[in-house]
Enzyme design. Structure first.
Site, PDB file in Angstrom:
ATOM      1  N   ASP A 187      12.942   7.542  37.525  1.00  0.00           N
ATOM      2  CA  ASP A 187      13.909   6.897  36.950  1.00  0.00           C
ATOM      3  C   ASP A 187      14.409   5.655  37.897  1.00  0.00           C
ATOM      4  OD1 ASP A 187      15.463   5.868  34.826  1.00  0.00           O
ATOM      5  OD2 ASP A 187      17.020   7.427  35.478  1.00  0.00           O
TER       6      ASP A 187
ATOM      7  N   HIS B 299      24.918  -2.151  34.504  1.00  0.00           N
ATOM      8  CA  HIS B 299      25.000  -0.867  34.576  1.00  0.00           C
ATOM      9  C   HIS B 299      25.278  -0.547  35.936  1.00  0.00           C
ATOM     10  CE1 HIS B 299      24.873   3.441  34.309  1.00  0.00           C
ATOM     11  NE2 HIS B 299      23.893   3.391  35.142  1.00  0.00           N
TER      12      HIS B 299
ATOM     13  N   GLU C  15      17.691   3.596  27.983  1.00  0.00           N
ATOM     14  CA  GLU C  15      16.715   3.099  28.861  1.00  0.00           C
ATOM     15  C   GLU C  15      15.369   2.911  27.995  1.00  0.00           C
ATOM     16  OE1 GLU C  15      16.085   5.103  32.414  1.00  0.00           O
ATOM     17  OE2 GLU C  15      18.290   5.917  32.480  1.00  0.00           O
TER      18      GLU C  15
ATOM     19  N   ASP D  88      18.100   9.335  29.363  1.00  0.00           N
ATOM     20  CA  ASP D  88      18.457   9.838  30.570  1.00  0.00           C
ATOM     21  C   ASP D  88      19.783  10.770  30.577  1.00  0.00           C
ATOM     22  OD1 ASP D  88      18.344  10.793  33.119  1.00  0.00           O
ATOM     23  OD2 ASP D  88      18.998   8.922  34.154  1.00  0.00           O
TER      24      ASP D  88
ATOM     25  N   GLN E  91      27.479  14.203  38.826  1.00  0.00           N
ATOM     26  CA  GLN E  91      26.799  13.379  39.559  1.00  0.00           C
ATOM     27  C   GLN E  91      27.694  12.894  40.625  1.00  0.00           C
ATOM     28  OE1 GLN E  91      25.662  10.031  36.865  1.00  0.00           O
ATOM     29  NE2 GLN E  91      24.966   8.769  38.520  1.00  0.00           N
TER      30      GLN E  91
ATOM     31  N   LYS F 211      21.001  14.837  36.329  1.00  0.00           N
ATOM     32  CA  LYS F 211      19.961  14.227  35.432  1.00  0.00           C
ATOM     33  C   LYS F 211      19.121  15.116  35.104  1.00  0.00           C
ATOM     34  CE  LYS F 211      21.751  10.142  36.372  1.00  0.00           C
ATOM     35  NZ  LYS F 211      21.963   9.160  35.305  1.00  0.00           N
TER      36      LYS F 211
HETATM   37 MN    MN Z   1      18.956   6.721  34.391  1.00  0.00          MN
END
Ligand code: MN
Length: 417
Positions: free
Chosen positions: A127, A134, A202, A234, A241, A254
């Protein structure tokens, strides 16, 4: 050699002008037929066409289909040639299948009744983080006392190795993961279900061909390796996180689930929508420089439906042109140290957000870390993050003159405990 379908071409199968799947698209996918082996299908309008069935009936004699073992096994040229054969069978004026009602009944399957699985078996999943709006928004929220973009951002496509084992297709429920979090005012972390379940809007590209150990793929050659694009969600646990990501990047926040749309849309089908990306300033180092347009004008949307709602509400609307680094640059970067890649590898773009409110690709940004909840118009409910029973749908499509080429939908409910 690529294969482009004229914007004026039509099929003998009626296709609604609003459909993502006119004859200009002809994506590939894999349908799960229950007891039988999964089959390769293409999509036109409301129908999936059984490609291996077409092969058995002598309509197609392409190499790579005799002992079909997955799209990843076919190689790039066989994928391109197959799309050309499918175009010929389905184009207006070719009566061969059109006038054979028995075979039509056998080979044209109502798409809505099929269970689609991942288009390719995936050896490795990466990824990236190439959505600059973002990255900048996350920087502002996670590191408020620093420059939002870290110094490397405009020099290389930042990415991390994800988990291929937790990739899931559309329709499969996402389970709220457990994880370790630490509240700012408490000294010690705790373990339990995430309170900040989120999506990330995404795109991703699948490889049709890999590279050898020690061989770098140039930006100019990278698209030759790409089988096609898909939508990727995702799924992320923001509270997990925030606590775990420093200094090595995301890990368990993730890896619990990443969903992938069923239809592999070829770069040939997207060619009419090729555009220049944003100006790259400062210029990247020579091995990452893109000559000519390498982005695609793909409209992207996120829709959310809570359990109480009768229909989904659109909560975000953006475009793939917002990516800072394009797919070719991402693959060139991935292989620039000689890492081998393989057919079926999936590379996701990073969350694609536009520059303004309403165009952000995650709840984290849309609600600014939960401080500005989204109001669901139909029920008056509010959402800061995603709740159990909510359904998240991603859509992507390109608008041509009189037709559109799209990805369909990537739909995943969040399971109820
Ligand atoms: Mn991502």
């Amino acid at each position: 050699m690529p294969f482009f379908v004229s914007p004026n071409a039509k099929s003998w199968i009626r296709v609604d002008p609003e459909s993502d799947f006119p004859i200009q698209n002809l994506p590939l996918g894999i349908a799960d037929l229950g007891d039988e082996a999964p089959t390769l299908v293409t999509r036109i309008g409301d129908f999936a066409v059984d490609v291996l069935g077409l092969c058995d009936e002598g309509f197609i004699d392409n190499e790579g289909l005799e002992d079909f073992a997955g799209i990843a096994e076919m190689g790039k040229q066989a994928i391109v040639d197959l799309r050309k054969s499918l175009y010929d069978i389905l184009r207006e004026g070719n009566p061969k299948l059109r006038d054979n009602s028995k075979l039509k009944k056998q080979l044209l399957l109502p798409a809505s009744e099929l269970t689609m699985i991942l288009p390719m078996e995936v050896p490795a999943f990466v990824d990236f983080y190439s959505g600059i709006n973002h990255a900048s928004n996350v920087g502002k929220m996670f590191r408020p006392d620093m420059e939002p973009l870290l110094p490397n951002y405009r020099h290389l496509p930042v990415g991390y190795n994800g988990r291929a084992s937790s990739l899931i297709p559309s329709e499969v429920p996402v389970l709220r993961p457990n994880g370790q979090t630490k509240a700012p005012d408490s000294e010690l972390p705790t373990f339990g279900p995430t309170r900040e379940l989120d999506f990330e809007l995404e795109l991703g590209f699948f490889l049709a061909e890999g590279n050898d150990f020690g061989e770098a793929v140039s930006v100019a050659d990278a698209e030759e390796k790409i089988a096609g694009l898909v939508l990727v969600n995702d799924w992320s646990a923001r509270d997990v996180q925030r606590w775990e990501y420093q200094p090595l990047g995301p890990f368990l926040a993730k890896s619990f689930a990443t969903s992938v749309s069923p239809w592999l849309v070829s770069l040939d089908a997207l060619e009419p929508f090729r555009v220049k990306g944003p100006a790259q300033e400062p210029a990247p180092l020579p091995h990452l420089q893109q000559k000519g347009p390498g982005h695609f004008d793909i409209i992207l949307e996120v829709w959310l439906q809570t359990e109480k709602m009768t229909k989904p509400q659109r909560i975000s609307h953006t475009n793939a042109r917002e990516l800072y680094w394009n797919f070719a640059q991402q693959l060139a970067h991935q292989t620039s140290n000689g890492t081998p890649t393989e057919p079926g590898d999936l590379y996701a773009s990073g969350t694609i957000s536009g520059p303004e409110e309403g165009s952000f690709g995650s709840m984290l940004e849309l609600t600014w870390r939960g401080t500005h909840p989204i109001k669901m118009v139909e029920t008056g409910e509010e959402r800061r993050f995603i709740e159990d029973g909510d359904v998240v749908t991603l859509k992507g499509y390109c608008l041509g003159k009189g037709f559109r080429v799209g990805f369909g939908e990537l739909v995943n409910p969040v399971a109820k405990p």
